[in-house]
Design a protein around this motif. Structure first.
Motif, PDB file in Angstrom:
ATOM      1  N   ALA A  22       0.845  -1.207   0.000  1.00 26.35           N
ATOM      2  CA  ALA A  22       0.000   0.000   0.000  1.00 26.35           C
ATOM      3  C   ALA A  22       0.873   1.247   0.000  1.00 26.35           C
ATOM      4  N   LEU A  23       1.984   1.188   0.742  1.00 23.99           N
ATOM      5  CA  LEU A  23       2.902   2.325   0.780  1.00 23.99           C
ATOM      6  C   LEU A  23       3.510   2.578  -0.606  1.00 23.99           C
ATOM      7  N   ALA A  24       3.847   1.517  -1.305  1.00 23.09           N
ATOM      8  CA  ALA A  24       4.396   1.679  -2.664  1.00 23.09           C
ATOM      9  C   ALA A  24       3.363   2.356  -3.568  1.00 23.09           C
ATOM     10  N   VAL A  25       2.104   1.994  -3.396  1.00 14.68           N
ATOM     11  CA  VAL A  25       1.034   2.634  -4.185  1.00 14.68           C
ATOM     12  C   VAL A  25       0.916   4.112  -3.809  1.00 14.68           C
ATOM     13  N   LEU A  26       1.005   4.395  -2.517  1.00 10.98           N
ATOM     14  CA  LEU A  26       0.934   5.790  -2.065  1.00 10.98           C
ATOM     15  C   LEU A  26       2.096   6.598  -2.653  1.00 10.98           C
ATOM     16  N   GLU A  27       3.292   6.022  -2.619  1.00 11.07           N
ATOM     17  CA  GLU A  27       4.475   6.723  -3.161  1.00 11.07           C
ATOM     18  C   GLU A  27       4.296   7.003  -4.654  1.00 11.07           C
ATOM     19  N   SER A  28       3.796   6.003  -5.362  1.00 10.98           N
ATOM     20  CA  SER A  28       3.601   6.156  -6.799  1.00 10.98           C
ATOM     21  C   SER A  28       2.536   7.222  -7.100  1.00 10.98           C
ATOM     22  N   ALA A  29       1.456   7.189  -6.319  1.00  3.01           N
ATOM     23  CA  ALA A  29       0.363   8.151  -6.547  1.00  3.01           C
ATOM     24  C   ALA A  29       0.831   9.578  -6.277  1.00  3.01           C
ATOM     25  N   CYS A  30       1.608   9.759  -5.198  1.00  2.00           N
ATOM     26  CA  CYS A  30       2.090  11.105  -4.872  1.00  2.00           C
ATOM     27  C   CYS A  30       3.094  11.586  -5.916  1.00  2.00           C
ATOM     28  N   ALA A  31       3.980  10.676  -6.336  1.00  2.00           N
ATOM     29  CA  ALA A  31       4.953  11.053  -7.370  1.00  2.00           C
ATOM     30  C   ALA A  31       4.211  11.465  -8.644  1.00  2.00           C
ATOM     31  N   GLY A  32       3.178  10.712  -9.001  1.00  2.00           N
ATOM     32  CA  GLY A  32       2.402  11.021 -10.197  1.00  2.00           C
ATOM     33  C   GLY A  32       1.720  12.373 -10.102  1.00  2.00           C
ATOM     34  N   ALA A  33       1.350  12.767  -8.870  1.00  2.00           N
ATOM     35  CA  ALA A  33       0.678  14.057  -8.674  1.00  2.00           C
ATOM     36  C   ALA A  33       1.680  15.188  -8.489  1.00  2.00           C
ATOM     37  N   GLY A  34       2.980  14.821  -8.487  1.00  2.00           N
ATOM     38  CA  GLY A  34       4.011  15.838  -8.313  1.00  2.00           C
ATOM     39  C   GLY A  34       4.074  16.379  -6.894  1.00  2.00           C
ATOM     40  N   VAL A  35       3.701  15.550  -5.926  1.00  2.00           N
ATOM     41  CA  VAL A  35       3.667  15.982  -4.528  1.00  2.00           C
ATOM     42  C   VAL A  35       4.723  15.222  -3.728  1.00  2.00           C
ATOM     43  N   GLU A  36       5.456  15.953  -2.922  1.00  2.00           N
ATOM     44  CA  GLU A  36       6.473  15.311  -2.090  1.00  2.00           C
ATOM     45  C   GLU A  36       5.795  14.575  -0.928  1.00  2.00           C
ATOM     46  N   LEU A  37       6.247  13.348  -0.706  1.00  2.00           N
ATOM     47  CA  LEU A  37       5.687  12.535   0.385  1.00  2.00           C
ATOM     48  C   LEU A  37       6.803  12.244   1.383  1.00  2.00           C
ATOM     49  N   VAL A  38       6.562  12.599   2.645  1.00  2.00           N
ATOM     50  CA  VAL A  38       7.541  12.311   3.700  1.00  2.00           C
ATOM     51  C   VAL A  38       6.949  11.233   4.589  1.00  2.00           C
ATOM     52  N   THR A  39       7.618  10.085   4.661  1.00  2.00           N
ATOM     53  CA  THR A  39       7.066   9.000   5.487  1.00  2.00           C
ATOM     54  C   THR A  39       8.005   8.674   6.636  1.00  2.00           C
ATOM     55  N   GLU A  40       7.409   8.168   7.695  1.00  2.00           N
ATOM     56  CA  GLU A  40       8.168   7.751   8.873  1.00  2.00           C
ATOM     57  C   GLU A  40       7.581   6.422   9.319  1.00  2.00           C
ATOM     58  N   ARG A  41       8.438   5.411   9.434  1.00  2.00           N
ATOM     59  CA  ARG A  41       7.976   4.069   9.768  1.00  2.00           C
ATOM     60  C   ARG A  41       8.181   3.804  11.250  1.00  2.00           C
ATOM     61  N   ARG A  42       7.155   3.299  11.919  1.00  2.00           N
ATOM     62  CA  ARG A  42       7.256   3.043  13.352  1.00  2.00           C
ATOM     63  C   ARG A  42       6.554   1.747  13.727  1.00  2.00           C
ATOM     64  N   LEU A  43       6.697   1.371  14.995  1.00  2.00           N
ATOM     65  CA  LEU A  43       6.179   0.076  15.455  1.00  2.00           C
ATOM     66  C   LEU A  43       4.869   0.250  16.225  1.00  2.00           C
ATOM     67  N   ILE A  44       3.998  -0.754  16.095  1.00  2.00           N
ATOM     68  CA  ILE A  44       2.799  -0.840  16.939  1.00  2.00           C
ATOM     69  C   ILE A  44       2.468  -2.318  17.130  1.00  2.00           C
ATOM     70  N   GLY A  45       1.905  -2.640  18.302  1.00  2.00           N
ATOM     71  CA  GLY A  45       1.456  -4.018  18.537  1.00  2.00           C
ATOM     72  C   GLY A  45       2.560  -4.920  19.045  1.00  2.00           C
ATOM     73  N   GLY A  46       2.503  -6.186  18.628  1.00  2.00           N
ATOM     74  CA  GLY A  46       3.448  -7.188  19.127  1.00  2.00           C
ATOM     75  C   GLY A  46       4.889  -6.839  18.818  1.00  2.00           C
ATOM     76  N   CYS A  47       5.156  -6.339  17.614  1.00  2.00           N
ATOM     77  CA  CYS A  47       6.542  -6.001  17.255  1.00  2.00           C
ATOM     78  C   CYS A  47       7.057  -4.867  18.126  1.00  2.00           C
ATOM     79  N   ALA A  48       6.167  -3.974  18.551  1.00  2.00           N
ATOM     80  CA  ALA A  48       6.578  -2.883  19.439  1.00  2.00           C
ATOM     81  C   ALA A  48       6.841  -3.419  20.848  1.00  2.00           C
ATOM     82  N   ILE A  49       6.062  -4.396  21.270  1.00  2.00           N
ATOM     83  CA  ILE A  49       6.296  -5.015  22.589  1.00  2.00           C
ATOM     84  C   ILE A  49       7.692  -5.646  22.608  1.00  2.00           C
ATOM     85  N   GLU A  50       8.031  -6.362  21.533  1.00  2.00           N
ATOM     86  CA  GLU A  50       9.335  -7.038  21.468  1.00  2.00           C
ATOM     87  C   GLU A  50      10.481  -6.034  21.480  1.00  2.00           C
TER      88      GLU A  50
END
Ligand code: NAD
Ligand code: IPM
Ligand code: MN
Length: 365
Positions: A22-50
């Protein structure tokens, strides 16, 4: 044009499998619209507990609050099911919803013509279904106090509290009326007023708000009858508004009208200007995680909702939706829809269809 900021929380199980696409689709859609996309990846749930010792770090909440939108996968899994209270994966998700103030959860259910044959329900019943459930998301029995377990032996008790204020009911009801006004002008409010006092307040408030929406046709229905009608005559519905727990249950049921739970996106919105939270309605699906079987379309359709409702890019949203329609029409489907494609193949097909749409000249060259 201003840059758009999105926090990405893939979570557990199939969460990362669908969210990365889904993120790849978002990146492609924003690039196509000529809009800069700034993303930040973080943890939630079980992986965050670990990794961070808790399902949702305060820094993650702050990052989400500062973003335009949050793209979330799913949380939870059998490894963490023994945990209780604030340490539960699900508690992290509920806290995020509460801290973002996203009280209105929009869950659209649209049956794609090519999938009408794929549902467990008869095509003549589900063809043309196009409804939206507006689920109250930050109140009710999910958050009410007191809650907990007490005592032991046969006297051991447990309690949850279902509580709603007039203000909580009114704000979500207004979202639903506005939505119905822009659609087919019909609103079904779902409650259990024959038993629950919270539902009697719910119905009173909905009736009061209705005075401002004379152009919308309002009906009330009890939740048990609504569950029945969803499979008997789902085309009856345009917009449905209901409280938190009823909305959770009814939308898994409604999801199956589309052929698979994996098809349903959702958008959770609060006061205007605040960040929107976008998550497919399915869970972490431990039974299929890591096998390439997850349907990524629910998560990809979340991106379309995000582009329209939080990033102010309606054309890009429509392009993503059209790309998804084309992939479904072409029969590139995961096994939950009776297809033989894997997660990567479906996502790659959506990206290719989107690229065609965004750069027709380049694609045809
Ligand atoms: P689930 O939604 O994860 O799975 C239910 C069924 O639907 C499973 O058979 C699963 O394989 C199938 N399914 C779900 N998504 C699919 C997809 N994209 N493609 C193909 N098939 C899909 O519900 P569950 O099994 O009851 O819950 C598993 C865990 O997920 C639990 O820990 C639960 O709390 C959590 N959960 C999290 C969220 C969320 O993070 N938003 C939502 C629901 C459940
Ligand atoms: C959903 C999920 C969540 C909910 C759980 C995981 C807390 O089922 O988003 O539908 O009940 O809201
Ligand atoms: Mn649910």
């Amino acid at each position: 044009m201003a840059a758009r900021s999105v926090v990405v929380l893939p979570g557990d199980g199939i969460g990362p499998e669908v969210t990365d696409h889904a993120l790849a689709v978002l990146e492609s859609a924003c690039a196509g619209a000529g809009v800069e996309l700034v993303t930040e990846r973080r943890l939630i749930g079980g992986c965050a507990i670990e990794t961070e010792g808790r399902p949702l770090a305060d820094e993650t909440v702050a990052a989400c609050q500062a973003a335009d939108a949050v793209l979330l996968g799913a949380v939870g899994g059998p490894e963490w099911d023994h945990l209780t209270g604030d340490m539960r994966c699900e508690s992290g998700l509920l806290r995020l919803r509460k801290e973002l103030g996203v009280f209105a959860n929009l869950r659209p259910v649209k049956v794609h013509p090519a999938l009408a044959q794929r549902s467990t329900l008869k095509p003549e019943v589900i063809e043309g279904v196009d409804l939206v459930v507006v689920r109250e998301l930050t109140g009710g029995i999910y958050f009410g106090q007191p809650r907990g377990r007490e005592g032991s032996g046969p006297e051991e008790t447990a309690r949850d509290t279902m509580i709603y204020s007039r203000a909580e009911i009114e704000r979500v009801t207004r979202v639903a009326f506005e939505l119905a006004r822009g659609r087919r002008g019909r609103l079904t409010s779902v409650d259990k007023q024959n038993v629950l006092v919270t539902s009697r307040l719910w119905r009173d408030v909905v009736n009061d708000v209705a005075a401002d929406y004379a152009d919308v046709e309002l009906e009330h229905q009890l939740v048990d009858a609504c569950a029945m009608r969803l499979v008997r005559a789902p085309r009856d519905f345009d917009v449905v508004v209901t409280e938190n727990l009823f909305g959770d249950i009814l939308t898994d049921e409604a999801g199956m009208l589309t052929g698979s739970l994996g098809m349903l996106p959702s958008a959770s919105l609060g006061e205007p200007g605040g960040p929107g939270l976008y998550e497919p309605i399915h869970g972490s699906a431990p039974d299929i995680a890591g096998k390439g079987l997850a349907n990524p379309l629910g998560s990809i359709l979340c991106v379309a909702m995000m582009l329209r409702l939080s990033l102010d890019l309606p054309d890009a949203a429509a392009a993503v939706e059209t790309a998804v329609d084309e992939v479904i029409d072409a029969g590139t489907l995961t096994p939950d829809l009776g297809g033989s494609a894997n997660t990567n193949e479906v996502a790659a097909a959506v990206l290719a269809a989107l690229a065609n749409r965004l750069q027709p000249a380049a694609a045809n060259a």
